[in-house]
Structures are given as C-alpha cells and as structure tokens.
Design a protein around this motif. Structure first.
Motif, short mmCIF file in Angstrom:
data_model
loop_
_atom_site.label_atom_id
_atom_site.label_comp_id
_atom_site.label_asym_id
_atom_site.label_seq_id
_atom_site.Cartn_x
_atom_site.Cartn_y
_atom_site.Cartn_z
N UNK A 286 44.90 33.55 55.08
CA UNK A 286 45.38 33.73 53.73
C UNK A 286 44.73 35.01 53.19
N UNK A 287 45.54 35.83 52.49
CA UNK A 287 45.01 37.04 51.85
C UNK A 287 44.35 36.67 50.51
N UNK A 288 43.20 37.28 50.26
CA UNK A 288 42.54 37.11 48.97
C UNK A 288 42.20 38.49 48.41
N UNK A 289 42.07 38.53 47.11
CA UNK A 289 41.85 39.79 46.40
C UNK A 289 40.59 39.65 45.55
N UNK A 290 39.63 40.53 45.81
CA UNK A 290 38.33 40.46 45.15
C UNK A 290 38.32 41.26 43.85
N UNK A 291 37.48 40.80 42.92
CA UNK A 291 37.26 41.54 41.68
C UNK A 291 35.78 41.45 41.33
N UNK A 292 35.32 42.41 40.52
CA UNK A 292 33.90 42.46 40.16
C UNK A 292 33.64 41.62 38.91
N UNK A 293 32.42 41.74 38.36
CA UNK A 293 32.04 40.95 37.18
C UNK A 293 32.86 41.30 35.95
N UNK A 294 33.51 42.48 35.98
CA UNK A 294 34.40 42.89 34.88
C UNK A 294 35.87 42.61 35.21
N UNK A 295 36.10 41.90 36.29
CA UNK A 295 37.43 41.48 36.76
C UNK A 295 38.27 42.65 37.28
N UNK A 296 37.63 43.76 37.61
CA UNK A 296 38.36 44.91 38.17
C UNK A 296 38.48 44.75 39.67
N UNK A 297 39.62 45.14 40.19
CA UNK A 297 39.95 45.00 41.61
C UNK A 297 38.91 45.67 42.49
N UNK B 100 34.15 32.75 44.91
CA UNK B 100 34.07 33.13 43.50
C UNK B 100 34.32 34.64 43.44
N UNK B 101 34.89 35.12 42.34
CA UNK B 101 35.25 36.53 42.16
C UNK B 101 36.33 36.96 43.14
N UNK C 87 41.95 41.58 36.67
CA UNK C 87 42.44 40.21 36.81
C UNK C 87 42.15 39.39 35.56
N UNK C 88 43.13 38.59 35.16
CA UNK C 88 42.97 37.65 34.05
C UNK C 88 42.96 36.25 34.66
N UNK C 89 41.79 35.64 34.71
CA UNK C 89 41.66 34.31 35.33
C UNK C 89 42.48 33.25 34.63
N UNK C 90 42.56 33.33 33.30
CA UNK C 90 43.30 32.31 32.55
C UNK C 90 44.79 32.38 32.82
N UNK C 91 45.33 33.58 32.86
CA UNK C 91 46.77 33.74 33.10
C UNK C 91 47.11 33.82 34.58
#
Length: 112
Positions: free
Chosen positions: A1-12, A26-27, A42-46
């Motif tokens: 499965x492909x996953x996409x990482x983001x930092x503490x500011x939710x940037x790719x 996580x992240x 990334x917007x975790x809620x949406x």
C-alpha cells in the motif's frame, strides 16, 4: 500500500510503500495528494491535501516567456505599417472629397 508522509506542520515529505497488513505510521496517510499541488499540505480532519504555496511562490516557478523571434518582430512591424498605410489612404480619400466639395462650392459661387 502506498502511504504519503507529512511533517509536524502537515506539509508533504514524500511517499513510501508498506504491507497491506502494517499499520499506517503516525504523520502519514493513505490519501494521495492530487496532481498539480506545488506545496501539498494535509488536513487530517478532512482527509485531503490542499495547496499551501502562495500565488507569488507559484508564479516564481513559472518559466519566463521567450523574447519574440526576429520573424515575429518583422510580422508585427509589417502589421503596423499596413495599419499606417490604411489610415493614410483613408486621410487622402477624405482630403480628396473635401477638395472636390470646395471646388464645387467655388464653382457654384462663380469664383472659378
């Protein structure tokens, strides 16, 4: 499965592959960023990615337009000259009409 990482500011931060049996770290998310984003965030809620880059930043990445070629410049000069010629011919026609009208008036008044 492909996953996409983001930092503490939710940037790719990139992507990776994990087993379908592994838990998504996580992240990271399995939601793929849509095409065309310059700085995805990334917007975790949406559960969706959106553009975080400013218009100025995006504009700065666009290639600068090439200067016009010599042929394009000559084409523009030719079009300008044809426009000037058409305007000159129109003025000559108007002046010729005015002169004809003046001659007719002078002739009616018996001056000539």
């Amino acid at each position: 499965m492909h996953i996409y990482y983001y930092d503490e500011n939710f940037k790719y931060q990139g992507e990776g592959v994990i087993s379908d049996y592994d838990e998504i770290p996580k992240s990271a998310t399995d939601v793929r960023p849509q095409e065309g984003l310059y700085l995805p965030k990334y917007d975790e809620n949406k559960r969706m990615w959106f553009e975080s880059a400013s218009k100025e930043y995006i504009d700065s990445l666009q290639p600068k337009p090439l200067p016009p070629s010599e042929i394009d410049l000559l084409k523009q000069q030719n079009a300008d000259l044809l426009q000037q010629l058409a305007e000159s011919e129109k003025r000559v026609e108007e002046q010729s009409k005015t002169i004809s009208e003046l001659i007719m008036l002078l002739n009616e008044k018996g001056v000539i």
